[in-house]
Design an enzyme around this catalytic site. Sequence first.
Site, mmCIF file in Angstrom:
data_model
loop_
_atom_site.group_PDB
_atom_site.id
_atom_site.type_symbol
_atom_site.label_atom_id
_atom_site.label_comp_id
_atom_site.label_asym_id
_atom_site.label_seq_id
_atom_site.Cartn_x
_atom_site.Cartn_y
_atom_site.Cartn_z
ATOM 1 N N GLU A 55 41.499 32.888 40.508
ATOM 2 C CA GLU A 55 42.675 33.218 39.679
ATOM 3 C C GLU A 55 44.002 32.980 40.426
ATOM 4 O O GLU A 55 44.839 33.875 40.558
ATOM 5 C CB GLU A 55 42.565 34.670 39.191
ATOM 6 N N GLU A 59 31.422 33.401 34.628
ATOM 7 C CA GLU A 59 31.519 34.817 34.238
ATOM 8 C C GLU A 59 31.393 34.957 32.716
ATOM 9 O O GLU A 59 32.116 35.671 32.059
ATOM 10 C CB GLU A 59 32.844 35.411 34.722
HETATM 11 O O1 G3I Z 1 32.893 51.769 43.450
HETATM 12 C C1 G3I Z 1 34.056 52.541 43.085
HETATM 13 C C2 G3I Z 1 33.685 54.016 42.965
HETATM 14 O O2 G3I Z 1 33.280 54.507 44.245
HETATM 15 C C3 G3I Z 1 34.890 54.797 42.442
HETATM 16 O O3 G3I Z 1 34.514 56.151 42.253
HETATM 17 C C4 G3I Z 1 35.342 54.181 41.110
HETATM 18 C C5 G3I Z 1 36.532 54.884 40.522
HETATM 19 O O4 G3I Z 1 37.674 54.552 41.256
HETATM 20 O O5 G3I Z 1 35.707 52.780 41.322
HETATM 21 C C6 G3I Z 1 34.584 52.023 41.749
HETATM 22 O O6 G3I Z 1 34.984 50.688 41.958
HETATM 23 C C7 G3I Z 1 35.209 49.984 40.740
HETATM 24 C C8 G3I Z 1 34.323 48.731 40.754
HETATM 25 O O7 G3I Z 1 34.585 47.920 39.598
HETATM 26 C C9 G3I Z 1 32.854 49.077 40.790
HETATM 27 O O8 G3I Z 1 32.518 49.737 39.583
HETATM 28 C C10 G3I Z 1 36.664 49.571 40.706
HETATM 29 O O9 G3I Z 1 37.464 50.736 40.549
HETATM 30 C C11 G3I Z 1 36.901 48.646 39.521
HETATM 31 O O10 G3I Z 1 38.224 48.120 39.576
HETATM 32 C C12 G3I Z 1 35.940 47.457 39.605
HETATM 33 O O11 G3I Z 1 36.138 46.661 38.431
HETATM 34 C C13 G3I Z 1 35.640 45.315 38.550
HETATM 35 C C14 G3I Z 1 36.828 44.364 38.350
HETATM 36 O O12 G3I Z 1 36.367 43.003 38.391
HETATM 37 C C15 G3I Z 1 37.863 44.511 39.440
HETATM 38 O O13 G3I Z 1 37.285 44.152 40.681
HETATM 39 C C16 G3I Z 1 34.593 45.084 37.457
HETATM 40 O O14 G3I Z 1 33.432 45.855 37.729
HETATM 41 C C17 G3I Z 1 34.222 43.598 37.429
HETATM 42 O O15 G3I Z 1 33.375 43.315 36.310
HETATM 43 C C18 G3I Z 1 35.482 42.738 37.282
HETATM 44 O O16 G3I Z 1 35.092 41.390 37.377
HETATM 45 C C19 G3I Z 1 36.191 40.452 37.317
HETATM 46 C C20 G3I Z 1 35.879 39.319 38.279
HETATM 47 O O17 G3I Z 1 35.699 39.841 39.587
HETATM 48 C C21 G3I Z 1 36.984 38.272 38.231
HETATM 49 N N1 G3I Z 1 37.169 37.775 36.858
HETATM 50 C C22 G3I Z 1 37.444 38.835 35.877
HETATM 51 C C23 G3I Z 1 36.304 39.864 35.890
HETATM 52 C C24 G3I Z 1 36.524 40.933 34.842
HETATM 53 O O18 G3I Z 1 37.681 41.678 35.140
#
Ligand code: G3I
Length: 354
Positions: free
Chosen positions: A163, A268
């Site tokens: 991105e 994705e």
């Molecule tokens: O693991 C922590 C947990 O310990 C904590 O309690 C909780 C609450 O803060 O957060 C957890 O981490 C989260 C993680 O997902 C695992 O569930 C993050 O906050 C959250 O931001 C993260 O979201 C991911 C997002 O990317 C941001 O990294 C989504 O699962 C994931 O599906 C999404 O994937 C992205 C691709 O990487 C890039 N393209 C877009 C796609 C969708 O947004």
Amino acid sequence: MKKIFIYLPITFALLTASCDKEEFNSDNSIPEYPAANIENLRQSPYPIGAAVNINTLKNNQEYRNTVIKEMSSITGENAMKMNTISKGRKEYSFDDADYLVNFAQENNMRVHGHTLIWYKHTPDWVANFSGSAEDWKTIMKEYIHDVVGRYKGKVASWDVVNEVIDDKGGLRDCVWLKNIGPEYIELAFQYAHEADPDAKLFYNDYGHEYSHTRRYTVNHIADSLAQKGVPIHGIGLQMHTNVNRSENDLRYAVIAAAMSKLMVHVSEFDVAVNPDSKKDVTFTDELASRQKDRYRTVTKAMLNIPESQRFGVTMWGVHDPSSWLSSNPDWALPFNDKFERKPAYDGILQGIYQ
Ligand code: G3I
């Protein structure tokens, strides 16, 4: 239907002008593949995979069994992101990434690494780092060398950068652009290639199927890097799409990316059925059918590009509750909450085998 066929030959005229004819299906027919007595997606002629959540992989046996039975390639949904791995300069937590790689090796799956450099989820120590451009290059080089080097020969490919453009087609602001300049992109590829010369390196982005600006810019950046001799091997099209997106747009996104002659990874893929986030929506047969059509369109489009460029199709998740869109709700994936195959699953097979 007539409109679609008029549209496609024009596309193919463009494509075959720059690529060898025998590589493309000259009459746009889908090559005959084994009849549809297909037991699972692992029999697909190109890799079909899923992004996996490590905690769910560890704790949900049905999720784990579905991944093992169906997927020939896996991506860590979050396991290999910088904020997951990097806890400080030269300080790492590889537990999730190691688990992903070991699981893949135990089950004969390809691992796609997602993602080395991304504007999101930069660890605090990086966000707070201060130094010269050379210092910033050094910390990026250290990180990429340490991570890619650790999985040399075990991770087949990487989203080296993710991105990097904004919706206007400019370079998206991030700490790397601010402190190194635009060359951070090619340096990231160079560092990854130094660490594992055999890994396939991708530029991953989104919007190819709905934005001319994004599609053109992403493909142009990738092609320009390749022309410059930067070790880039493929383009990742995230393809987070929905049932309202025209099938032609989806098809053209894949075919346009192939014009670069780089590998194409639909990286994705999910098809949301509730893009307007309505709270009273239910998953009707009509929505399931429109979702199936779009899964079929994309898996079929992959067969319309040269075999050497078909890196694969990776869904962003396994079953609906594990989708990043599950709270919407969007029922975006090929398996339902009971891990049963939805019509979307049949669409995947029909795209490849009919
Ligand atoms: O693991 C922590 C947990 O310990 C904590 O309690 C909780 C609450 O803060 O957060 C957890 O981490 C989260 C993680 O997902 C695992 O569930 C993050 O906050 C959250 O931001 C993260 O979201 C991911 C997002 O990317 C941001 O990294 C989504 O699962 C994931 O599906 C999404 O994937 C992205 C691709 O990487 C890039 N393209 C877009 C796609 C969708 O947004």
